[in-house]
Scaffold this motif. Structure first.
Motif, PDB file in Angstrom:
ATOM      1  N   ASN A 147      25.551  17.958  68.598  1.00 28.14           N
ATOM      2  CA  ASN A 147      25.619  18.998  67.834  1.00 28.14           C
ATOM      3  C   ASN A 147      27.126  19.013  67.184  1.00 28.14           C
ATOM      4  O   ASN A 147      27.227  19.805  66.130  1.00 28.14           O
ATOM      5  CB  ASN A 147      25.303  20.387  68.533  1.00 28.14           C
ATOM      6  CG  ASN A 147      23.744  20.475  68.505  1.00 28.14           C
ATOM      7  OD1 ASN A 147      22.850  19.748  67.952  1.00 28.14           O
ATOM      8  ND2 ASN A 147      23.367  21.252  69.673  1.00 28.14           N
ATOM      9  N   LEU A 148      27.953  18.420  68.014  1.00 25.71           N
ATOM     10  CA  LEU A 148      29.398  18.658  67.330  1.00 25.71           C
ATOM     11  C   LEU A 148      29.507  18.216  66.069  1.00 25.71           C
ATOM     12  O   LEU A 148      30.462  18.259  65.228  1.00 25.71           O
ATOM     13  CB  LEU A 148      30.328  17.991  68.327  1.00 25.71           C
ATOM     14  CG  LEU A 148      30.492  18.705  69.704  1.00 25.71           C
ATOM     15  CD1 LEU A 148      31.339  17.899  70.622  1.00 25.71           C
ATOM     16  CD2 LEU A 148      31.221  20.071  69.576  1.00 25.71           C
ATOM     17  N   THR A 149      28.631  17.104  65.684  1.00 24.02           N
ATOM     18  CA  THR A 149      28.821  16.576  64.354  1.00 24.02           C
ATOM     19  C   THR A 149      28.715  17.503  63.202  1.00 24.02           C
ATOM     20  O   THR A 149      29.267  17.469  61.761  1.00 24.02           O
ATOM     21  CB  THR A 149      27.825  15.503  64.040  1.00 24.02           C
ATOM     22  OG1 THR A 149      26.266  16.282  64.329  1.00 24.02           O
ATOM     23  CG2 THR A 149      27.760  14.506  65.178  1.00 24.02           C
ATOM     24  N   ALA A 150      28.045  18.751  63.397  1.00 28.07           N
ATOM     25  CA  ALA A 150      27.823  19.804  62.484  1.00 28.07           C
ATOM     26  C   ALA A 150      29.190  20.411  62.175  1.00 28.07           C
ATOM     27  O   ALA A 150      29.083  21.125  60.968  1.00 28.07           O
ATOM     28  CB  ALA A 150      26.853  20.793  63.083  1.00 28.07           C
ATOM     29  N   VAL A 151      29.910  20.252  63.082  1.00 28.48           N
ATOM     30  CA  VAL A 151      31.324  21.196  62.676  1.00 28.48           C
ATOM     31  C   VAL A 151      32.375  20.136  62.298  1.00 28.48           C
ATOM     32  O   VAL A 151      33.575  20.391  62.096  1.00 28.48           O
ATOM     33  CB  VAL A 151      31.715  22.069  63.794  1.00 28.48           C
ATOM     34  CG1 VAL A 151      30.747  23.203  63.932  1.00 28.48           C
ATOM     35  CG2 VAL A 151      31.671  21.390  65.201  1.00 28.48           C
ATOM     36  N   ASP A 152      32.097  18.802  62.325  1.00 25.98           N
ATOM     37  CA  ASP A 152      33.052  17.688  62.076  1.00 25.98           C
ATOM     38  C   ASP A 152      32.526  16.948  61.131  1.00 25.98           C
ATOM     39  O   ASP A 152      31.893  15.912  61.374  1.00 25.98           O
ATOM     40  CB  ASP A 152      33.338  17.171  63.461  1.00 25.98           C
ATOM     41  CG  ASP A 152      34.355  16.082  63.267  1.00 25.98           C
ATOM     42  OD1 ASP A 152      34.908  15.689  62.030  1.00 25.98           O
ATOM     43  OD2 ASP A 152      35.189  15.698  64.358  1.00 25.98           O
ATOM     44  N   PRO A 153      32.890  17.035  59.827  1.00 26.99           N
ATOM     45  CA  PRO A 153      32.003  16.207  58.877  1.00 26.99           C
ATOM     46  C   PRO A 153      32.477  14.607  59.154  1.00 26.99           C
ATOM     47  O   PRO A 153      31.771  13.876  58.815  1.00 26.99           O
ATOM     48  CB  PRO A 153      32.568  16.695  57.554  1.00 26.99           C
ATOM     49  CG  PRO A 153      33.737  17.582  57.710  1.00 26.99           C
ATOM     50  CD  PRO A 153      33.536  18.116  58.960  1.00 26.99           C
ATOM     51  N   ASP A 171      30.255  13.288  61.514  1.00 28.61           N
ATOM     52  CA  ASP A 171      28.913  13.077  60.927  1.00 28.61           C
ATOM     53  C   ASP A 171      28.796  11.937  60.178  1.00 28.61           C
ATOM     54  O   ASP A 171      27.743  11.100  60.391  1.00 28.61           O
ATOM     55  CB  ASP A 171      28.643  14.743  60.279  1.00 28.61           C
ATOM     56  CG  ASP A 171      27.152  14.482  59.760  1.00 28.61           C
ATOM     57  OD1 ASP A 171      26.244  14.385  60.328  1.00 28.61           O
ATOM     58  OD2 ASP A 171      26.937  14.877  58.436  1.00 28.61           O
TER      59      ASP A 171
END
Length: 291
Positions: free
Chosen positions: A3-9, A12
């Protein structure tokens, strides 16, 4: 991956690029933790390097690496392991991963499985806060130089003469094991572009470099021997043999002559302030700022 990808484009995009590369190669790439998968990786490496009696890595080592949180990844074509990549972390202060060994089954050549593995490794490393991945490759192997410098936009940082000593396998033969160390700056714009499937760096053209005044520091004769040239140009071109693997099998003395000639040219140019800035697919390093 998280889910960290949601806050790190950037992360992502790295995950998306890795997924796209795996899809294009027709493989599934994942971490290897099961003992059977690790055994398959050891067998794959032993086959690639022709070292059945003394594989490049052992099951015990891979098991320890995986348990300690290092990178052990594999690419699968159906249920068959067709590629593997192993890396371990640098000293705590360096914020980097060293990618120690990577290989793909020979019958998968042309499927871009190696590209998919590296992009999976990149996304895995970024998820863990790692900024760089480093690895070494034989500077005489033209396809690897192109893959690392042009396809992945990795940056050469150091020439390492006879780094591993004599390796005695079907790839390296009895020649010295010189290596070029590269750093892959995972969030660098050139790397991001390369991983998205585009040219990370401007394509290198030897013809254009010569027209602009580049000097041939090491060339090839019509018979395939190395020809030393001046080492004082503003931009220098350093050739490698067309296929060092064939040369090592058919003419080990000439292969060793190429090793010495490329070593002399690159180390001298870099010592004089030069920077390896690219590689032409025709088999030429471009070294800038040599005077």
């Amino acid at each position: 991956m998280s889910n960290l990808t949601a806050v790190d484009p950037d992360l992502d995009h790295a995950v998306q690029a890795a997924d796209a590369a795996a899809l294009a190669a027709g493989v599934a790439v994942r971490e290897l933790t099961d003992l059977s998968d690790l055994e398959d990786a050891v067998r794959l490496y032993a086959t690639i390097w022709g070292r059945d009696a003394n594989p490049p890595v052992t099951v015990e080592l891979l098991r320890a690496f995986a348990k300690a949180g290092n990178y052990v990844g594999g690419a699968f074509d159906g249920h068959r392991l067709v590629g593997a990549c192993v890396g371990f972390f640098h000293a705590p202060s360096e914020d980097a991963l060293h990618s120690h060994i990577a290989g793909v089954a020979r019958d998968l050549a042309g499927r871009h499985v190696g590209f998919a593995l590296k992009l999976h490794q990149r996304a895995w490393a970024m998820l863990r806060g790692v900024s760089d991945i480093a690895w070494t490759f034989d500077p005489l192997v033209s396809r690897n130089a192109y893959f690392n410098l042009a396809k992945l936009a990795a940056e050469p940082v150091e020439y390492l003469p006879n780094f591993y000593g004599t390796m005695l396998d079907t790839i390296n033969g009895v020649d010295d094991s010189d290596r070029l160390l590269v750093r892959w700056r995972l969030r660098d714009p050139a790397v991001v572009a390369a991983c998205a499937g585009g040219p990370g760096l401007a394509p290198v053209s030897v013809a254009d470099e010569l027209a602009a005044g580049a000097v041939v520091a090491l060339g090839r004769s019509r018979t395939g021997t190395p020809v030393a040239g001046p080492l004082d140009g503003p931009v220098s071109l350093v050739a490698v043999p067309a296929d060092i693997g064939v040369l090592r099998a058919e003419d080990p003395e000439l292969a060793h002559a190429w090793r010495n000639a490329v070593r002399e040219a690159l180390t001298t140019l870099v010592a004089g302030g030069g920077r390896v800035s690219g590689f032409d697919r025709a088999g030429w390093y471009v070294v800038r700022g040599t005077r």
